[in-house]
Design a protein around this motif. Structure first.
Motif: not given
Length: 395
Positions: A374-383
């Protein structure tokens, strides 16, 4: 005009090219792995080399605490004088078993291991063949050795073969490579390197700094995962990354370790690591071997994060490691990318020349087993939209 004016002028030139660096203070976010605190803000930490999430492990801290009480704060001398405390012997024996080698040697850190080993194995009249993207410690080790430095194009085995043929009559030939390249996250061509080593009578040295703990059934590294560990003459690794502690090791034959004990200057002329740190490494080694789930979790997260960025059109390079670079190119643009990410709650540092080649400045994301999907998917969506807004990917 003072004697130091040239420094000011050079620093100004670095700043104009967006290449000046400065230190900043960060701390681990309390009770929340995978984050750091900077400037009073909590940031998702995507620039750490704590790949398995062991830097804060209580068992490691407890082992260090007990050794601190038993052995004291410092070793008091170099290892060849009186600094070779009991924790060293236990660790080196365990390392040799782990690496299925005859012997192992602990050295203060990865930089000193690479410079010391290379300079002990090659000298004037010899030649060292080194991948163009090898770590700076390898480059400096070749320089210190005074051997001829034959750099081959990154992972270009045809180029390496031509250099080996050219230097076939040299006294000693040493091939040196990173297993996983620290700024690109891709793998060395280890099978081909082993074949060329045999064909030309060279020694092969592999630095597993960014693959030790991550690859292999017990974290032995990429060479072991590929079944090549017996083809490697000199195996180097660090404890400062996946192991979450500090220090480095070399493993190989008993003859190699005897030679390095007598010839590796960073070992001979440096005070030994504190016994408490050596005890902490031993505790970490046990955890790395036993908790395979950390490697599995890291691979799953790396695959998710890398594929999500690649699907959006970002240039993330090749590989399956937790090192995921996003190539930007321009130095100033990479700095803007990093600062914008921080404003969005993500710590990801811009990497610029000379750490990477000119024109290849990047954000080097590096992941940890403590990061959730969840953290990594959210980070990717912000990046992704930040990258798009900066023109890193087409809008």
């Amino acid at each position: 005009m003072t004697m130091l004016n040239w420094m000011e002028q050079e620093l100004e030139a670095l700043a104009e090219r967006s290449l000046e660096r400065s230190l900043r203070t960060v701390s681990a976010a309390k009770d929340c792995q995978g984050y750091i605190e900077s400037g009073g803000r909590k940031l998702l930490h995507l620039s750490s080399n704590d790949y398995l999430g062991l830097a804060g492990h209580p068992d490691i801290a407890n082992a260090m605490r007990q050794a601190l009480l038993d052995e004291g704060a410092g070793s008091g001398a170099s290892r060849l004088v009186t600094g070779n405390r009991p924790p060293y012997a236990r660790l080196e024996q365990a390392l040799a078993v782990w690496q299925q080698s005859e012997a192992a040697l602990v050295i203060a850190n990865g930089y000193m291991a690479n410079t010391g080993v290379i300079a002990a194995l090659a000298g004037r009249g010899d030649v060292v063949f080194s991948d163009k993207l090898n770590h700076a410690s390898i480059v400096d080790g070749v320089t210190l050795s005074r051997a001829e430095h034959a750099r081959y194009r990154h992972n270009d085995m045809d180029h390496l073969r031509s250099l080996l043929h050219k230097h076939r009559d040299k006294r000693r030939k040493l091939i040196v490579t990173d297993a996983i390249f620290s700024m690109d996250g891709d793998q060395a061509q280890l099978r081909e390197l082993a074949e060329l080593k045999h064909e030309y009578g060279a020694m092969l040295m592999v630095d597993e700094a960014h693959s030790g703990g991550i690859y292999g059934a017990r974290g032995e590294g990429l060479c072991a995962e590929l079944g090549l560990h017996r083809q490697v003459d000199v195996h180097v690794g660090t404890f400062s990354k996946a192991f979450g502690v500090y220090g480095a090791y070399v493993s190989g034959s008993r003859t190699l370790i005897r030679w390095l004990t007598n010839k590796a200057r960073p070992l001979i002329y440096s005070t030994a690591l504190p016994p408490s740190l050596v005890a902490g490494i031993s505790a970490s080694l046990e955890i790395v071997q036993a908790e395979h789930w950390r490697r599995l979790r890291l691979r799953e997260g790396s695959r998710l994060f890398r594929s999500r960025l690649a699907a959006a059109g970002l240039n993330v390079g090749a590989g399956d490691s937790p090192i995921v670079p996003v190539i930007v190119g321009d130095n100033a643009a990479a700095l803007r990318f990093s600062s914008t990410l921080e404003a969005e709650g993500i710590a990801a540092v811009a990497i610029r020349p000379p750490t990477v080649p000119d024109g290849s400045a990047r954000i080097r994301f590096s992941l940890s087993a403590v990061h959730t999907d969840e953290q990594l998917a959210d980070a990717a969506d912000r990046i992704i939209p930040i990258a798009s807004g900066l023109g890193v990917v087409p809008r």
